[in-house]
Design an enzyme around this catalytic site. Sequence first.
Site, PDB file in Angstrom:
ATOM      1  N   ARG A 206       3.510   8.440 -16.701  1.00  0.00           N
ATOM      2  CA  ARG A 206       4.135   8.665 -15.397  1.00  0.00           C
ATOM      3  C   ARG A 206       5.381   7.799 -15.316  1.00  0.00           C
ATOM      4  NH1 ARG A 206       0.733   5.850 -11.389  1.00  0.00           N
ATOM      5  NH2 ARG A 206       2.426   4.368 -11.332  1.00  0.00           N
TER       6      ARG A 206
ATOM      7  N   HIS B 216       3.641   5.631  -8.571  1.00  0.00           N
ATOM      8  CA  HIS B 216       2.531   6.530  -8.207  1.00  0.00           C
ATOM      9  C   HIS B 216       2.982   7.576  -7.176  1.00  0.00           C
ATOM     10  CE1 HIS B 216      -1.303   7.942  -6.779  1.00  0.00           C
ATOM     11  NE2 HIS B 216      -1.074   7.419  -5.586  1.00  0.00           N
TER      12      HIS B 216
ATOM     13  N   TYR C  64       2.631  -3.765 -11.351  1.00  0.00           N
ATOM     14  CA  TYR C  64       1.533  -3.641 -12.315  1.00  0.00           C
ATOM     15  C   TYR C  64       1.928  -3.158 -13.713  1.00  0.00           C
ATOM     16  CZ  TYR C  64       1.763   1.131 -10.422  1.00  0.00           C
ATOM     17  OH  TYR C  64       2.188   2.356 -10.006  1.00  0.00           O
TER      18      TYR C  64
END
Lengths: 369, 323
Positions: A262, A266, A275
Amino acid sequence: MTVLETPAWRPRTDAAPLMPDPEPFRLLGTPEAAGLDPALLRRAYGELVRGRRYNRQATALTRQGRLAVYPSSTGQEACQVAAALALGPRDWLFPSYRDTLAVVARGVDPVEALTLLRGDWHCGYDPKLTRTAPLSTPLSTQLPHAVGLAHAARISGDDVVALAMTGDGGTSEGDFHEALNFAAVWHAPVVFLVQNNGFAISVPLGKQSAAPSLAHKAVGYGMPGRLVDGNDVAAVHRVLTEAVERARGGAGPTLVEAVTYRMDAHTNADDATRYRDEEEVAAWRGHDPVDLLERELAGRGLLDAELRRRAADAAEAFAADLRERMSAPVEPDPAELFAHVYAEPTPQLRRQEAQLRAELAAEREQEHH
Amino acid sequence: MAQALNQALRDAMAADERVHVMGEDVGTLGGVFRITDGLAREFGDTRCTDTPLAEAGILGAAVGMAMYGLRPVVEMQFDAFAYPAFEQLVSHVARMRNRTRGAVPLPVTIRVPYGGGIGGVEHHSDSSEAYYLHTPGLHVVTPATVADAYGLLRAAIASDDPVVFLEPKRLYWSKAEWSAREPEPVPPIGRALVRRAGRSATLVSYGPSVPVCLEAAEAARDEGWDLGVVDLRGLVPFDEETVADAVRATGRAVVVHESSGFGGAGAEIAARITERCFHHLQAPVLRVAGFDIPYPPPMLERHHLPGVDRVLDAVARLQWEEG
Ligand SMILES: Cc1ncc(C[n+]2csc(CCOP(=O)(O)OP(=O)(O)O)c2C)c(N)n1
């Protein structure tokens, strides 16, 4: 009807045919790619370019407040496009909330495909007409639906296949396991596509699963698991097409794990720098699905300036149309909230609808004075 | 409020090493609402754990951890994503003490961000309290103020019984005079608070609807009404005394909540008020609640959520003129 006659269960003496290869299957850049149909590659190219543009446009729409939220599939376009291309018009797609591009690539109007993400309460398109289930927000809960639909089609003698999509995080949900087991026991004509993009919001795969791969999970249920490079549109298309044919031929379900990444956060509301590190993202940038296909096409002399321009123009026109139609204000009728709760509104709902109409009328009255 | 919740978790973890926090994205990310921000860094990822994405698994694992002697605090990411965990909640968490004749208490805190008003897409705005309060064995707690967010969460974690701790999402960003350094003493679970005494009628509410009631009480002064507001601070246990005293003082009551009215918490509260205060009531107890529809989209949620106007309309309907 004999389709449901269960063969006597015997322990499998050889699980090898079910086992995924340890390396993800690849086509682009391999000698085998020479045999790929140029027309398919060109079509996939147009879809990928448009898909990338679609992701950018939809993300931009969140910044303008036109979309409530957008979970981008940038970097995952090959999976999205291949999923749509692998299905026949009568097959069904069961997408998750991230899969609007697959829905669009399947032919659903993009404004309709984005309805839920706009923050509306209905899915925008007619699932029966488009053979596309509403985007599922709760994770993996749509997988048992895919199994049920495919099973029902099969026992009705209809050779429809269902393809259901979820993420790596979604494979931890109980619904995922129950769906796989049902599908295998029923020989349901279902293809499960897991897009392993490395993270479930912030949680990396290592905290999600200890299996050798997500595709390995298939074996215990008695269905084949297939591991594929999710950025290689030709490979994903090949693996999914084989799985769809296998299902249509009565051989039951397949679990496909597409290894991808990705590239964006998100959703637009997420901060991915908390993260993951830029190095990892950069490494994946070197394995971009659009670049991979461009390189293949160029190598075979299939990518001329003409094809590039046509694809870019088409994508631009598509984005402009989307932008324009999404900028039209949406004015849902509040009274419609009561219209689709039951086939026949209860007396209670009728009263509440009347109450709201009266309130709205009073509001308008006040505005006039 | 978010900061107060974060501080409550931090203080509880520091005070008792049996307290473990877990859930989806609670570690590195600090939770999608940042309520667990910094806990993994401070206490390590064994005590603040990113779990696999499986609500039933999270709660089921918490049951085992509590049986072993820990005090798990689990985070459900959003109201509607707690539903996969219902089997664990109803079949095990709520009745473990009962079916082991008290041998196995489950000091589990289940934090659930709930309710609407933040413009969320579907599945992100449910008010799920009625599902929980119908299940014996669970405490159901919900703060309406920043100070209560801290105090009640500490109380929930300290409780030897399972507590469903409902966090009103739209109050996460509410600020108040609240000092992280001198938090108030931990209030007992199940004690309602009269936020405002009144003489004309009593508004009874909890969680995100309490500020609405306070605003309505303020606005009602223009009409010459002096409204009292009771903040239940939770639904189980239910503080009948405080509610009954407040309603007896006014003879009129409106129960306000944002979840659907039919079969909702308001029905229970209204029935109890009627049972306790029948001879004091000048009018039937009224309810103001959300409509009986699936939660509407952001553009329409203002029509669904009971606002000040609907509360005042209900007050007006309490057969106002005496006699
Ligand atoms: C049952 C459920 N729990 C939690 C969520 C909240 N949530 C939305 S997306 C997401 C992460 C999903 O990760 P993955 O399955 O890997 O898919 P990806 O987002 O990477 O495409 C979470 C936890 C949800 N939608 N449904």
